[in-house]
Motif scaffolding. Structure first.
Motif, PDB file in Angstrom:
ATOM      1  N   LEU A  71       0.813  -1.220   0.000  1.00 31.60           N
ATOM      2  CA  LEU A  71       0.000   0.000   0.000  1.00 31.60           C
ATOM      3  C   LEU A  71       0.842   1.263   0.000  1.00 31.60           C
ATOM      4  CD1 LEU A  71      -2.733  -1.062   2.588  1.00 31.60           C
ATOM      5  CD2 LEU A  71      -2.905  -1.072   0.095  1.00 31.60           C
ATOM      6  N   GLY A  72       2.123   1.174  -0.326  1.00 34.46           N
ATOM      7  CA  GLY A  72       2.959   2.359  -0.373  1.00 34.46           C
ATOM      8  C   GLY A  72       3.136   2.984   0.997  1.00 34.46           C
ATOM      9  N   ASP A  73       3.147   4.329   1.025  1.00 37.31           N
ATOM     10  CA  ASP A  73       3.367   5.035   2.287  1.00 37.31           C
ATOM     11  C   ASP A  73       2.255   4.757   3.293  1.00 37.31           C
ATOM     12  OD1 ASP A  73       4.902   8.038   0.888  1.00 37.31           O
ATOM     13  OD2 ASP A  73       5.726   6.083   1.388  1.00 37.31           O
ATOM     14  N   GLY A  74       1.017   4.641   2.812  1.00 42.33           N
ATOM     15  CA  GLY A  74      -0.086   4.312   3.719  1.00 42.33           C
ATOM     16  C   GLY A  74       0.121   2.969   4.386  1.00 42.33           C
ATOM     17  N   GLY A  75       0.631   2.011   3.618  1.00 42.81           N
ATOM     18  CA  GLY A  75       0.916   0.706   4.191  1.00 42.81           C
ATOM     19  C   GLY A  75       2.057   0.754   5.193  1.00 42.81           C
ATOM     20  N   ARG A  76       3.062   1.587   4.924  1.00 44.61           N
ATOM     21  CA  ARG A  76       4.163   1.730   5.880  1.00 44.61           C
ATOM     22  C   ARG A  76       3.657   2.313   7.203  1.00 44.61           C
ATOM     23  NH1 ARG A  76       6.823   2.748   0.943  1.00 44.61           N
ATOM     24  NH2 ARG A  76       8.639   1.388   0.655  1.00 44.61           N
ATOM     25  N   ILE A  77       2.739   3.277   7.091  1.00 47.15           N
ATOM     26  CA  ILE A  77       2.169   3.848   8.315  1.00 47.15           C
ATOM     27  C   ILE A  77       1.379   2.789   9.061  1.00 47.15           C
ATOM     28  CG2 ILE A  77       0.506   5.549   9.177  1.00 47.15           C
ATOM     29  CD1 ILE A  77       1.376   7.347   6.833  1.00 47.15           C
ATOM     30  N   ALA A  78       0.634   1.961   8.323  1.00 50.28           N
ATOM     31  CA  ALA A  78      -0.118   0.883   8.972  1.00 50.28           C
ATOM     32  C   ALA A  78       0.822  -0.116   9.637  1.00 50.28           C
ATOM     33  CB  ALA A  78      -1.006   0.177   7.944  1.00 50.28           C
ATOM     34  N   LEU A 122      10.132 -10.085  20.380  1.00 49.39           N
ATOM     35  CA  LEU A 122       9.072  -9.275  19.789  1.00 49.39           C
ATOM     36  C   LEU A 122       9.275  -7.793  20.087  1.00 49.39           C
ATOM     37  CD1 LEU A 122       5.981 -11.539  20.569  1.00 49.39           C
ATOM     38  CD2 LEU A 122       7.127 -11.218  18.368  1.00 49.39           C
ATOM     39  N   LEU A 123       9.717  -7.475  21.293  1.00 51.71           N
ATOM     40  CA  LEU A 123       9.973  -6.088  21.646  1.00 51.71           C
ATOM     41  C   LEU A 123      11.119  -5.520  20.811  1.00 51.71           C
ATOM     42  CD1 LEU A 123       9.185  -3.761  23.488  1.00 51.71           C
ATOM     43  CD2 LEU A 123      10.786  -4.636  25.188  1.00 51.71           C
ATOM     44  N   LEU A 124      12.179  -6.319  20.631  1.00 52.08           N
ATOM     45  CA  LEU A 124      13.302  -5.864  19.818  1.00 52.08           C
ATOM     46  C   LEU A 124      12.891  -5.684  18.363  1.00 52.08           C
ATOM     47  CD1 LEU A 124      16.313  -5.223  19.585  1.00 52.08           C
ATOM     48  CD2 LEU A 124      16.742  -7.661  19.256  1.00 52.08           C
ATOM     49  N   SER A 125      12.145  -6.637  17.808  1.00 59.45           N
ATOM     50  CA  SER A 125      11.712  -6.547  16.408  1.00 59.45           C
ATOM     51  C   SER A 125      10.826  -5.335  16.165  1.00 59.45           C
ATOM     52  CB  SER A 125      10.955  -7.818  16.002  1.00 59.45           C
ATOM     53  OG  SER A 125      11.797  -8.937  16.010  1.00 59.45           O
ATOM     54  N   SER A 126       9.847  -5.106  17.047  1.00 58.48           N
ATOM     55  CA  SER A 126       8.912  -4.004  16.848  1.00 58.48           C
ATOM     56  C   SER A 126       9.580  -2.656  17.068  1.00 58.48           C
ATOM     57  CB  SER A 126       7.705  -4.166  17.772  1.00 58.48           C
ATOM     58  OG  SER A 126       8.112  -4.349  19.117  1.00 58.48           O
ATOM     59  N   ALA A 127      10.476  -2.555  18.064  1.00 62.42           N
ATOM     60  CA  ALA A 127      11.153  -1.284  18.310  1.00 62.42           C
ATOM     61  C   ALA A 127      12.080  -0.920  17.150  1.00 62.42           C
ATOM     62  CB  ALA A 127      11.945  -1.357  19.618  1.00 62.42           C
ATOM     63  N   THR A 128      12.840  -1.895  16.648  1.00 61.03           N
ATOM     64  CA  THR A 128      13.713  -1.605  15.505  1.00 61.03           C
ATOM     65  C   THR A 128      12.903  -1.331  14.245  1.00 61.03           C
ATOM     66  OG1 THR A 128      13.935  -3.998  15.159  1.00 61.03           O
ATOM     67  CG2 THR A 128      15.677  -2.891  16.406  1.00 61.03           C
ATOM     68  N   GLY A 129      11.746  -1.991  14.110  1.00 61.20           N
ATOM     69  CA  GLY A 129      10.878  -1.708  12.973  1.00 61.20           C
ATOM     70  C   GLY A 129      10.365  -0.282  12.995  1.00 61.20           C
ATOM     71  N   LEU A 130      10.008   0.213  14.191  1.00 61.28           N
ATOM     72  CA  LEU A 130       9.567   1.602  14.309  1.00 61.28           C
ATOM     73  C   LEU A 130      10.692   2.561  13.933  1.00 61.28           C
ATOM     74  CD1 LEU A 130       7.447   1.564  17.593  1.00 61.28           C
ATOM     75  CD2 LEU A 130       6.649   2.096  15.297  1.00 61.28           C
ATOM     76  N   TRP A 131      11.900   2.258  14.347  1.00 59.56           N
ATOM     77  CA  TRP A 131      13.043   3.101  14.008  1.00 59.56           C
ATOM     78  C   TRP A 131      13.217   3.168  12.489  1.00 59.56           C
ATOM     79  CZ3 TRP A 131      17.139   5.464  16.967  1.00 59.56           C
ATOM     80  CH2 TRP A 131      18.199   5.911  16.207  1.00 59.56           C
ATOM     81  N   MET A 132      13.129   2.014  11.834  1.00 56.21           N
ATOM     82  CA  MET A 132      13.332   1.984  10.389  1.00 56.21           C
ATOM     83  C   MET A 132      12.227   2.734   9.651  1.00 56.21           C
ATOM     84  SD  MET A 132      14.749  -1.915   9.919  1.00 56.21           S
ATOM     85  CE  MET A 132      14.837  -1.768   8.147  1.00 56.21           C
ATOM     86  N   THR A 133      10.983   2.649  10.142  1.00 53.01           N
ATOM     87  CA  THR A 133       9.899   3.402   9.516  1.00 53.01           C
ATOM     88  C   THR A 133      10.117   4.896   9.682  1.00 53.01           C
ATOM     89  OG1 THR A 133       8.346   1.600   9.950  1.00 53.01           O
ATOM     90  CG2 THR A 133       7.416   3.764   9.485  1.00 53.01           C
ATOM     91  N   ALA A 134      10.513   5.305  10.884  1.00 49.69           N
ATOM     92  CA  ALA A 134      10.786   6.721  11.119  1.00 49.69           C
ATOM     93  C   ALA A 134      11.903   7.212  10.215  1.00 49.69           C
ATOM     94  CB  ALA A 134      11.148   6.940  12.587  1.00 49.69           C
ATOM     95  N   SER A 135      12.917   6.377  10.012  1.00 50.25           N
ATOM     96  CA  SER A 135      14.015   6.747   9.128  1.00 50.25           C
ATOM     97  C   SER A 135      13.536   6.869   7.688  1.00 50.25           C
ATOM     98  CB  SER A 135      15.126   5.700   9.231  1.00 50.25           C
ATOM     99  OG  SER A 135      16.193   6.016   8.362  1.00 50.25           O
ATOM    100  N   THR A 136      12.633   5.977   7.267  1.00 45.90           N
ATOM    101  CA  THR A 136      12.090   6.031   5.909  1.00 45.90           C
ATOM    102  C   THR A 136      11.375   7.340   5.645  1.00 45.90           C
ATOM    103  OG1 THR A 136      11.826   3.632   5.838  1.00 45.90           O
ATOM    104  CG2 THR A 136      10.507   4.923   4.291  1.00 45.90           C
ATOM    105  N   PHE A 137      10.654   7.852   6.659  1.00 52.85           N
ATOM    106  CA  PHE A 137       9.915   9.103   6.508  1.00 52.85           C
ATOM    107  C   PHE A 137      10.730  10.324   6.936  1.00 52.85           C
ATOM    108  CE2 PHE A 137       5.851   7.845   5.048  1.00 52.85           C
ATOM    109  CZ  PHE A 137       5.630   6.558   5.522  1.00 52.85           C
TER     110      PHE A 137
END
Length: 735
Positions: free
Chosen positions: A116-123, A176-191
C-alpha cells in the motif's frame, strides 16, 4: 488498566500483527540461506585481489558489491544489456544468477508496506507500535501471574490455552519487543523523521588525468581486506576524469585511477553506525543467527492470537458481497474474477444469478483463490478477467498465469475465459487472452472459445451468455444492468484554454471541492481524501461507462483539477470542453495508489507530454518540502499548449521544482521529450544512482519512446527501466 492496554491493541490489530509476524518470520530465513549459499571471502584477500580476479573473467565489470552475508555480486554491460552475477571470490567466476528472489521481494513488500505504499508503511508502523504496547503490558501481566520477576519461569497452573499463551509469551516477548522497536526506528528513518547525517561528498574529477594503473598498484585497495568491502565502482575505461569509488565498513572514498591516490574519504559516522546496527538487528543481514532467533519469536504471534472472530470478520470484509455464494467444494460452476476497478464483479454477479436461476450451484471468488483441488463437484470453471494498464494483470490477479504454467497437469474441468477491456487500447484484453492461451497450451479443454467484452457492453455479455448456455445445454439470458457508481455533482469554477492553434483543443478544468460528511472526511471515502495521480471518474451524458482523468490536485489544494484534450468523436472529452464556469458534471473518485509521488526525499524525475502534465503538475504543486524534482515536459508548440507555464515558473522560484526541461515537437527545431532525456543522460544517471524515482504520464507512444531512451541512458550504470520497475522506482500512467 494493564489488561485493557493489552487486550484492545491485540483485538484491533490482530490481523495486521499476524501478517507482519508471519512475513517477518519467513524473511528471517533468507539471510541465513544467503549466508550458507555464498562463498565466503578469504581473510587474506584484498579488495585489489578480488577486483583483479573478477576483472580477469569479466573485463567489462563496472561495479562490485559485497552484501552483509558475504555474497559478492558483479555488474557489467555486455552487448548493450546489463548483466550481473554472484561471484566466487576465490576464482572470480560467476556461480549463480544475481536476479532478486521473487518470493523474498514479495514478502518484503508485504512486510514493509502491505503493498500500500506510504499508507501501508504507516499501517505497519501502527502494528509495530501495538506490538510494543502488547509486549510491555504482556510482560507486566506475565510477571504478575508468575508471582514476581524472580519467578518469571516458574511452572504455571490453569487452563491449557491460557498456560500455552503465557508460556509462549515469556519466551518470545524479548524478541518481539526488539523486532517491533527496531521496525519503528526503520519506519521513522524512511519518513525522514530523524535528522540527516553529514553530507558525503566523493564526486571528484581525476586530478592526474592518467588512466590504466593496475589494481594491484593501488595501495588503498591492496591494503584493505575484501571482507570489509561494501562496493567498488570502477571508472569508465574511456573517461579520464572518472574515479574509483569505494565503500567499506569504515567509510567511503574516491581514488585517482591513474595514481591510486586517495582523493577523498568520509568515515562512517556514529549515527550511521547506529542505523546500520538497528537494520542488522531487524533484518538479520550481517547477523543471520539473530534473524533466525527473531523469526522464531515472531512465530509466537499467531500462536498467541486467539482473536479468531476478528480474523474471520476481516476475511469476510475483504471478499465481494455476493449473496447466496455456494462454497467451492459444493459448486457445479466456479466463477473466478480478476478486476482492477471492480466493475467485472458486477458482471460476475449477473452471471451467478442467471446460472442459479437455471438450477446451477455457483461459487464466485477472486482469481487469486484458484485451487482446483477444492473444486470437488465442479463441472466447469469460468474466468472473467479485466486487463490493467499495458496488458498487465489486475492487482488481484498478480502471478495467476505463473500458477497456471506451474500446474503439473490441466484440471479435467472444462474452462471458459471472458476478457473485459477497451478496444481502443493496443493491449485490449491482453491479460485474459494470455490466460486462455496458457490454459490451451497446457492442454486444458475449453468449454467455449475465448471471447471479450468491449467497454462493458451489455450486448456483448448477452451474446457470450447465449454461447455459454448452448455449451451447457441450458437457456442462459444475461441481462446486465451496471450498478452506477455513487457520484457527486462537481461545479466548474475556472477553465484555461490551450491548443486551438495546433488543432488540439485542450483545457485545464478546475472544479469546486464538493462537500463531504464528517465521517467521509475522517475515513477518506468519496472525496474525503485524494492525491494528485488519483483518477476522476466522469459519467458522460448518454453513457453508463465512466471515463477517467488523472487528477492534477490533492485534497489539501481545496479544488479538483484535470487536464482534458478533445479527442475525435470523444463523447466525454467533447462534453467536458463545452463546459462553462458554473456548469456541473457528475463525478466520482477512483484511487490510483500506484501513481503517487510518496513522501520520500529521494529525487523525482517526472516525464510527461501533452495532458500527461496534469498529475505531474500536481506532484510539483504539493512539494512543500522541496524534494528535488526534475520535470521533462513535451508539447507541440510553446505558444499554444505550454500548459501550466505561469505555475511552473512560480514553482521554480519557490523551490518546489528544481529543473524544467521542455521539448517542442513543432517549430524550427522540432524535438521530443525523449531527446531532452538523452541530452541530460549524465544527470539522469547520477540521480538514479542516488535512488531517484521516475514517473511517466502521457500517451502510449510517448511512454514507449521514453522507455527506449531511458534504457540507453541507464545501460552504462547497469540499470534499465525494467529493473527500476521491479524496485518500484519506475511507474507509468499511460493512455
Amino acid at each position: 488498566m494493564i489488561r485493557a492496554l493489552h487486550r484492545w491493541p491485540g483485538l484491533l490489530a490482530a490481523l495486521l500483527l499476524l501478517v507482519l509476524s508471519l512475513s517477518g518470520a519467513a524473511l528471517s530465513v533468507f539471510p541465513a540461506a544467503e549466508r550458507l549459499s555464498s562463498p565466503q571471502t578469504p581473510t587474506a584477500l584484498s579488495i585489489a585481489d578480488l577486483a583483479e580476479r573478477i576483472q580477469a573473467v569479466h573485463p567489462q565489470v563496472e561495479q562490485i558489491r559485497r552484501a552483509p552475508s558475504g555474497r559478492i555480486t558483479a555488474y557489467w554491460v555486455e552487448g548493450g544489456r546489463p548483466q550481473a552475477a554472484v561471484i566466487d571470490p576465490v576464482t572470480g567466476q560467476g556461480i549463480a544468477s544475481a536476479d532478486p528472489n521473487r518470493l523474498e521481494r514479495w514478502l518484503t513488500n508485504l512486510h514493509r508496506s502491505l503493498f500500500l505504499g506510504d499508507g501501508g508503511r504507516i499501517a505497519a508502523a501502527a502494528g509495530a507500535s501495538a506490538m510494543v504496547l502488547l509486549a510491555l503490558s504482556g510482560t507486566v501481566l506475565v510477571a504478575r501471574r508468575a508471582g514476581g520477576w524472580r519467578r518469571w519461569f516458574m511452572p504455571l497452573r490453569g487452563p491449557l490455552w491460557g498456560r500455552l499463551h503465557v508460556e509462549i509469551a515469556r519466551v518470545a516477548v524479548a524478541g518481539l519487543l526488539l523486532s517491533s522497536a527496531t521496525g519503528l526506528w526503520m519506519t521513522a528513518s524512511t519518513f525522514d523523521l530523524f535528522p540527516d547525517g553529514p553530507a558525503i561528498s566523493t564526486m571528484q574529477a581525476n586530478p592526474s588525468g592518467r588512466v590504466g594503473l593496475s589494481l594491484a598498484a593501488m595501495d588503498f585497495l591492496r591494503e584493505t581486506p575484501a571482507a570489509e568491502l561494501r562496493s567498488l565502482s570502477l571508472p569508465a575505461p574511456d573517461d579520464a576524469a572518472d574515479v574509483f569509488t569505494v565503500k567499506t565498513d569504515r567509510g567511503t572514498g574516491t581514488l585517482d585511477q591513474g595514481t591510486g591516490a586517495l582523493l577523498a574519504w568520509n568515515d562512517l559516522t556514529g549515527w550511521q553506525g547506529v542505523s546500520e546496527t538497528i537494520y542488522m538487528l531487524h533484518t538479520g543481514q550481517g547477523a543471520a543467527w539473530i534473524g533466525l532467533v527473531l523469526g522464531l519469536t515472531a512465530l509466537g504471534v499467531p500462536a498467541m492470537a486467539v482473536t479468531g472472530f476478528i480474523l474471520w470478520l476481516s476475511g469476510w470484509r475483504a471478499r465481494p458481497r455476493i449473496r447466496g455464494n455456494v462454497t467451492a467444494g459444493h459448486a457445479e460452476t466456479i466463477i473466478l474474477v480478476g478486476s482492477e476497478g471492480g466493475s467485472t464483479w458486477g458482471f460476475a454477479a449477473t452471471l451467478r444469478a442467471a446460472l442459479t436461476n437455471a438450477g446451477q450451484t455457483v461459487h464466485v471468488a477472486a482469481i487469486s483463490s484458484f485451487d482446483p483441488a477444492r473444486y470437488a463437484k465442479a463441472q466447469r470453471i469460468l474466468i472473467l478477467a479485466a486487463t490493467y494498464g499495458d496488458g498487465d494483470a489486475p492487482a488481484s490477479a498478480k502471478g495467476f498465469i505463473d500458477r497456471l504454467r506451474s500446474l503439473p497437469a490441466p484440471p479435467a474441468i472444462p474452462l471458459a475465459v471472458l476478457g473485459f477491456g477497451d478496444r481502443s487500447f493496443p493491449a485490449y484484453c491482453a491479460f485474459a487472452r494470455a490466460i486462455a492461451e496458457t490454459a490451451e497450451a497446457k492442454g486444458w479443454r475449453m468449454l467455449v472459445p475465448f471471447d471479450s467484452i468491449d467497454r462493458q457492453s451489455a450486448q456483448d455479455f448477452a451474446r457470450w451468455g447465449r454461447l455459454l448456455g448452448a455449451a451447457m445445454d441450458i437457456d442462459l439470458e444475461l441481462v446486465h444492468q451496471p450498478v452506477p457508481p455513487a457520484v457527486l455533482s462537481l461545479t466548474l469554477v475556472s477553465r484555461r484554454n490551450y491548443g486551438a492553434e495546433v488543432q488540439a483543443p485542450t483545457a485545464i478544468l478546475r472544479f469546486a471541492l464538493p462537500k463531504v460528511s464528517l465521517w467521509r472526511a475522517l475515513a477518506g471515502g468519496g472525496f474525503g481524501r485524494f492525491s494528485a495521480g488519483d483518477l476522476l471518474g466522469v459519467l458522460p451524458a448518454g453513457s453508463a461507462v465512466p471515463r477517467f482523468y488523472s487528477l492534477a490536485s490533492g485534497r489539501c489544494d481545496g479544488f479538483i483539477e484535470i487536464v482534458v484534450r478533445k479527442h475525435p468523436a470523444g463523447l466525454c472529452s467533447g462534453q467536458l470542453l463545452e463546459l462553462e464556469v458554473g456548469d456541473t458534471i457528475n463525478g466520482f473518485l477512483h484511487s490510483n495508489a500506484g501513481f503517487h509521488a510518496g513522501r520520500g526525499r529521494a529525487p523525482l524525475i517526472l516525464i510527461g507530454a501533452g495532458t500527461g502534465i496534469g498529475p505531474l503538475a500536481g506532484f510539483v504543486r504539493a512539494n512543500a518540502r522541496h524534494r528535488p524534482i526534475h520535470l521533462f515536459f513535451g508539447m507541440r508548440h510553446p505558444d499554444s499548449d505550454f500548459l501550466y507555464t505561469e505555475e511552473l515558473a512560480a514553482w521554480q522560484r519557490e523551490g518546489r521544482l528544481l529543473q524544467l526541461a521542455t521539448a517542442f515537437s513543432r517549430g524550427r527545431m522540432p524535438r521530443y521529450v525523449q531527446d531532452a532525456l538523452r541530452e541530460e543522460a549524465a544527470e539522469i544517471a547520477r540521480l538514479v544512482r542516488k535512488g531517484a524515482k521516475i514517473m511517466v504520464c502521457g500517451g502510449r507512444g510517448m511512454a514507449a519512446g521514453v522507455s527506449d531512451a531511458l534504457a540507453d541512458v541507464l545501460a552504462p550504470i547497469g540499470l534499465s527501466p525494467d529493473l527500476l520497475k521491479a524496485e518500484g522506482r519506475y511507474v507509468e500512467d499511460v493512455y
